[in-house]
Design an enzyme around this catalytic site. Structure first.
Site, PDB file in Angstrom:
ATOM      1  N   ARG A   1       1.826 -10.959   5.881  1.00  0.00           N
ATOM      2  CA  ARG A   1       3.289 -11.047   5.916  1.00  0.00           C
ATOM      3  C   ARG A   1       3.897 -10.421   7.173  1.00  0.00           C
ATOM      4  O   ARG A   1       5.089 -10.542   7.411  1.00  0.00           O
ATOM      5  CB  ARG A   1       3.883 -10.409   4.658  1.00  0.00           C
ATOM      6  CG  ARG A   1       3.458 -11.135   3.378  1.00  0.00           C
ATOM      7  CD  ARG A   1       4.235 -10.687   2.177  1.00  0.00           C
ATOM      8  NE  ARG A   1       5.649 -11.065   2.273  1.00  0.00           N
ATOM      9  CZ  ARG A   1       6.552 -10.801   1.333  1.00  0.00           C
ATOM     10  NH1 ARG A   1       6.188 -10.132   0.239  1.00  0.00           N
ATOM     11  NH2 ARG A   1       7.804 -11.171   1.475  1.00  0.00           N
TER      12      ARG A   1
ATOM     13  N   ARG B   1      13.465  -2.926  -9.191  1.00  0.00           N
ATOM     14  CA  ARG B   1      12.036  -2.713  -9.390  1.00  0.00           C
ATOM     15  C   ARG B   1      11.749  -2.490 -10.873  1.00  0.00           C
ATOM     16  O   ARG B   1      12.530  -1.859 -11.580  1.00  0.00           O
ATOM     17  CB  ARG B   1      11.544  -1.500  -8.586  1.00  0.00           C
ATOM     18  CG  ARG B   1      11.682  -1.672  -7.087  1.00  0.00           C
ATOM     19  CD  ARG B   1      11.140  -0.468  -6.364  1.00  0.00           C
ATOM     20  NE  ARG B   1      11.305  -0.574  -4.923  1.00  0.00           N
ATOM     21  CZ  ARG B   1      10.867   0.323  -4.050  1.00  0.00           C
ATOM     22  NH1 ARG B   1      10.243   1.405  -4.487  1.00  0.00           N
ATOM     23  NH2 ARG B   1      11.056   0.154  -2.763  1.00  0.00           N
TER      24      ARG B   1
ATOM     25  N   PRO C   1       0.831  -1.207   0.000  1.00  0.00           N
ATOM     26  CA  PRO C   1       0.000   0.000   0.000  1.00  0.00           C
ATOM     27  C   PRO C   1       0.865   1.256   0.000  1.00  0.00           C
ATOM     28  O   PRO C   1       1.769   1.398   0.824  1.00  0.00           O
ATOM     29  CB  PRO C   1      -0.796  -0.131   1.301  1.00  0.00           C
ATOM     30  CG  PRO C   1      -0.782  -1.593   1.618  1.00  0.00           C
ATOM     31  CD  PRO C   1       0.542  -2.090   1.135  1.00  0.00           C
ATOM     32  N   GLU C   2       0.598   2.158  -0.931  1.00  0.00           N
ATOM     33  CA  GLU C   2       1.314   3.424  -1.018  1.00  0.00           C
ATOM     34  C   GLU C   2       0.388   4.545  -0.551  1.00  0.00           C
ATOM     35  O   GLU C   2      -0.678   4.288  -0.006  1.00  0.00           O
ATOM     36  CB  GLU C   2       1.802   3.643  -2.454  1.00  0.00           C
ATOM     37  CG  GLU C   2       2.738   2.551  -2.970  1.00  0.00           C
ATOM     38  CD  GLU C   2       4.094   2.534  -2.274  1.00  0.00           C
ATOM     39  OE1 GLU C   2       4.419   3.497  -1.546  1.00  0.00           O
ATOM     40  OE2 GLU C   2       4.833   1.549  -2.452  1.00  0.00           O
TER      41      GLU C   2
ATOM     42  N   HIS D   1      -4.432 -14.440  10.045  1.00  0.00           N
ATOM     43  CA  HIS D   1      -3.656 -13.223   9.831  1.00  0.00           C
ATOM     44  C   HIS D   1      -4.341 -11.966  10.363  1.00  0.00           C
ATOM     45  O   HIS D   1      -3.880 -10.859  10.095  1.00  0.00           O
ATOM     46  CB  HIS D   1      -3.353 -13.061   8.344  1.00  0.00           C
ATOM     47  CG  HIS D   1      -2.605 -14.222   7.757  1.00  0.00           C
ATOM     48  ND1 HIS D   1      -1.373 -14.622   8.234  1.00  0.00           N
ATOM     49  CD2 HIS D   1      -2.934 -15.077   6.745  1.00  0.00           C
ATOM     50  CE1 HIS D   1      -0.958 -15.669   7.529  1.00  0.00           C
ATOM     51  NE2 HIS D   1      -1.884 -15.965   6.636  1.00  0.00           N
TER      52      HIS D   1
ATOM     53  N   LYS E   1       2.996   7.155   4.582  1.00  0.00           N
ATOM     54  CA  LYS E   1       2.231   5.905   4.576  1.00  0.00           C
ATOM     55  C   LYS E   1       1.850   5.462   5.988  1.00  0.00           C
ATOM     56  O   LYS E   1       1.443   4.321   6.198  1.00  0.00           O
ATOM     57  CB  LYS E   1       3.031   4.812   3.866  1.00  0.00           C
ATOM     58  CG  LYS E   1       3.249   5.105   2.384  1.00  0.00           C
ATOM     59  CD  LYS E   1       3.876   3.958   1.637  1.00  0.00           C
ATOM     60  CE  LYS E   1       5.341   3.791   1.971  1.00  0.00           C
ATOM     61  NZ  LYS E   1       5.990   2.747   1.144  1.00  0.00           N
TER      62      LYS E   1
END
Length: 275
Positions: A111, A265, A2-3, A93, A58
């Site tokens: 994660r 990237r 997420p940005e 999770h 963020k």
């Protein structure tokens, strides 16, 4: 990951629910995230009213009278607002629940690269927190200008795309949004940051703001895991000019979009539209 647009979409979805409401309790099922969840967080937040929800880069900053709890979504984190009546049993999770009177705010992070931290009011301004103090300017603030980008990149040989991603000039311009912004500005991503002229940086600053605003309007980008606070996916990625469109014709000129790797990237650009 997420940005800025995804985090802002989350903030806008959450704040109307939590602002002015009291946290009845906090259930921490997994304390080992990117950094350990503070041991006293649940007790610290019990019966506290959430005053506001702010975004810095963020990070989400939830203000209560005693301080702020800070949330970072990491690579796969989401915050969902769930009705208290019939809330689903927490899955593997689902690490933290903030329980309010009529709903639950649930943090899920497969994660576990996200974070939930505490900054006490007596420690001073939350923006001086070590994770926030060195962040670049906000892209929607008056401080973010082409002149700033131009001044901060003089003499730098790193590529303009990598300079955008670094986060020390401007926050929140992640990989997808850097590629899209550079396309809109007509700047090739491999250009040395120090070689970009002031007029071109002025176009880039405008392009960054427009790209991020469009992404927020479209609910962010869902490439893998991201969903907003209501569980809906974003759809900005469906309208990208260059990102993830290698070999496809440019939407403007028809030239096949190229893909290269910069700093491990993927970068996408049009060799005709971007110089």
């Amino acid at each position: 990951m997420p940005e800025l647009p995804e985090v802002e979409v989350t903030r806008r979805g959450i704040e109307p629910f939590v602002a002015g409401r009291r946290v009845e309790r906090v259930d921490v099922r997994t304390a080992m995230l990117r950094w350990p969840v503070p041991a006293g967080l649940a007790e610290q937040l019990r019966a506290r009213e959430v005053l506001a929800v702010e975004r810095r880069g963020k990070y989400l900053l939830f203000e209560v009278d005693a301080g702020w709890f800070i949330v970072h979504l990491g690579m796969t984190g989401t915050l969902r607002v769930l009705p208290a009546a019939g809330v689903p049993v927490a899955a593997k999770h689902d690490h933290i629940d903030w329980i309010f009177d009529e709903f639950v705010l649930r943090f899920r992070d497969p994660r576990r690269f996200g974070a939930v931290l505490w900054h006490a009011r007596e420690a001073g301004d939350v923006h001086a927190h070590p994770l926030l103090a060195s962040l670049g300017v906000e892209p929607f603030s008056p401080a973010f200008t082409g002149a700033l980008l131009h001044a901060r990149t003089r003499g730098r040989t790193v590529s303009v795309k990598q300079a955008l991603l670094a986060g020390d000039m401007v926050v929140g311009v992640g990989n997808i949004y850097a590629s899209e912004s550079l396309f809109r500005a007509g700047i090739r991503p491999t250009t040395a940051a120090g070689k970009v002229s002031l007029p071109r940086y002025e176009r880039l600053a405008d392009a960054v703001r427009a790209t991020l605003a469009d992404a927020i309007e479209r609910g962010g980008s869902t490439l893998r895991d991201f969903v907003g606070s209501n569980g809906e996916s974003g759809y900005f990625q469906l309208d990208c000019f260059v990102y993830d469109r290698a070999g496809l014709p440019c939407r403007v000129c028809g030239t096949p979009i190229r893909q290269i790797v910069q700093g491990q990237r993927s970068t996408y650009f049009c060799p005709t539209c971007q110089r």
